[in-house]
Design a protein around this motif. Structure first.
Motif, mmCIF file in Angstrom:
data_model
loop_
_atom_site.group_PDB
_atom_site.id
_atom_site.type_symbol
_atom_site.label_atom_id
_atom_site.label_comp_id
_atom_site.label_asym_id
_atom_site.label_seq_id
_atom_site.Cartn_x
_atom_site.Cartn_y
_atom_site.Cartn_z
ATOM 1 N N MET A 171 36.895 41.385 49.853
ATOM 2 C CA MET A 171 37.157 40.925 48.489
ATOM 3 C C MET A 171 37.817 39.555 48.527
ATOM 4 O O MET A 171 38.837 39.363 49.181
ATOM 5 C CB MET A 171 38.093 41.906 47.771
ATOM 6 N N VAL A 172 37.239 38.590 47.850
ATOM 7 C CA VAL A 172 37.809 37.255 47.759
ATOM 8 C C VAL A 172 38.321 37.054 46.343
ATOM 9 O O VAL A 172 37.552 37.132 45.382
ATOM 10 C CB VAL A 172 36.766 36.180 48.117
ATOM 11 N N THR A 173 39.601 36.840 46.215
ATOM 12 C CA THR A 173 40.198 36.717 44.891
ATOM 13 C C THR A 173 40.094 35.293 44.377
ATOM 14 O O THR A 173 39.812 34.357 45.130
ATOM 15 C CB THR A 173 41.676 37.147 44.927
ATOM 16 N N ASP A 174 40.303 35.120 43.086
ATOM 17 C CA ASP A 174 40.291 33.804 42.465
ATOM 18 C C ASP A 174 41.582 33.074 42.794
ATOM 19 O O ASP A 174 42.672 33.613 42.553
ATOM 20 C CB ASP A 174 40.141 33.965 40.950
ATOM 21 N N THR A 199 44.153 32.727 39.841
ATOM 22 C CA THR A 199 44.742 34.018 39.480
ATOM 23 C C THR A 199 45.793 34.433 40.495
ATOM 24 O O THR A 199 46.899 34.871 40.144
ATOM 25 C CB THR A 199 43.645 35.093 39.402
ATOM 26 N N PHE A 200 45.476 34.276 41.782
ATOM 27 C CA PHE A 200 46.413 34.678 42.830
ATOM 28 C C PHE A 200 47.666 33.815 42.832
ATOM 29 O O PHE A 200 48.783 34.312 42.941
ATOM 30 C CB PHE A 200 45.724 34.598 44.196
ATOM 31 N N ASN A 206 51.502 35.148 42.237
ATOM 32 C CA ASN A 206 52.355 35.273 43.425
ATOM 33 C C ASN A 206 53.328 34.125 43.628
ATOM 34 O O ASN A 206 53.971 34.034 44.672
ATOM 35 C CB ASN A 206 51.484 35.430 44.672
ATOM 36 N N ASP A 242 46.015 41.396 55.587
ATOM 37 C CA ASP A 242 46.176 41.291 54.134
ATOM 38 C C ASP A 242 45.590 39.978 53.629
ATOM 39 O O ASP A 242 44.894 39.935 52.612
ATOM 40 C CB ASP A 242 47.654 41.352 53.741
ATOM 41 N N GLU A 278 41.801 39.913 53.743
ATOM 42 C CA GLU A 278 41.198 40.784 52.738
ATOM 43 C C GLU A 278 41.048 40.076 51.392
ATOM 44 O O GLU A 278 40.072 40.287 50.672
ATOM 45 C CB GLU A 278 42.037 42.053 52.565
ATOM 46 N N ILE A 279 42.014 39.214 51.060
ATOM 47 C CA ILE A 279 41.929 38.511 49.784
ATOM 48 C C ILE A 279 41.355 37.107 49.940
ATOM 49 O O ILE A 279 41.326 36.323 49.000
ATOM 50 C CB ILE A 279 43.307 38.427 49.096
ATOM 51 N N TRP A 310 42.305 26.353 49.064
ATOM 52 C CA TRP A 310 43.271 26.855 48.094
ATOM 53 C C TRP A 310 44.228 25.755 47.640
ATOM 54 O O TRP A 310 44.785 25.812 46.549
ATOM 55 C CB TRP A 310 44.053 28.028 48.679
#
Length: 214
Positions: free
Chosen positions: A1-4, A7-8, A12, A42, A45-46, A109
């Protein structure tokens, strides 16, 4: 799963001022989040590389402080902030009156982090994710905070900075005593005691010097 990324980052980090540069606000990971301490699995995974953009490193804080205290360093000039991370140094250059500011970082990022942080400070900062090492640059000034942490990377930078300097580009670096700093090639301009987080460093304050590459 690759998050936006946006959003992340918003979920965070918190908008806060680095302790040595209170004029600037950045999206940073607080020690409560302990973002840096997430396991490698972790992060994979993102879809997240190590989040260098989520912290105000000592070298960058020192360099940003110097720019804000000496705006004539960047005023009216074309500036590249190399290995920009959060964009702290790029934002300082924009606030101090640089003609143009390009933040450069190969971490995809960082593009989102720099955009969010520039917006939070009301400045315009361009971004490139290209690998600039070894390239000729038609600019006045290159800024680099905290880049001498790896032997091979530092060696490549010394070669590149030498060529840039010979071509008329001023190269300024901020460094808190990293292992591979080429001190013999550097002229000290200012030294600061920079508060840092124990999540990242071995102390709460790092003696940080801004240097001109010779």
């Amino acid at each position: 799963m690759v998050t936006d990324p946006e959003t992340f980052i918003l979920a965070n980090t918190s908008l806060m001022a680095p302790p040595h540069v209170p004029e600037i606000r950045l999206r940073l990971a607080s020690e409560v989040h302990d973002l840096w301490l997430k396991t490698e699995d972790d992060l994979k995974e993102i879809g997240l590389p190590p989040p260098f953009w989520a912290f105000a490193w000592a070298g960058g804080q020192g360099l940003a402080r110097y720019i804000l205290d000496h705006p004539e360093t960047v005023a009216g000039k074309s500036v590249v902030d190399f290995a920009s991370g959060s964009g702290l140094v790029a934002i300082a250059a924009a606030l101090a009156g640089a003609k143009s500011v390009l933040a450069v970082d190969i971490d995809p990022w960082a593009r989102t982090a720099v955009r969010l942080n520039a917006e939070a400070n009301g400045v315009s900062v361009d971004f490139s994710g290209d690998d600039f090492i070894g390239q000729s640059l038609d600019i006045d000034l290159l800024l680099a905070g905290d880049v001498f942490y790896d032997r091979d990377f530092a060696a490549a930078l010394v070669e590149w900075f030498t060529r840039l300097s010979a071509g008329g580009v001023t190269v300024l670096v901020g460094d808190p005593g990293r292992s591979y700093r080429p001190t013999e090639r550097l002229e000290p301009l200012a030294t600061y005691e920079v508060p840092v987080t124990r999540v990242l460093e071995d102390s709460e304050v790092k003696k940080t010097t801004v240097w001109k590459f010779r």
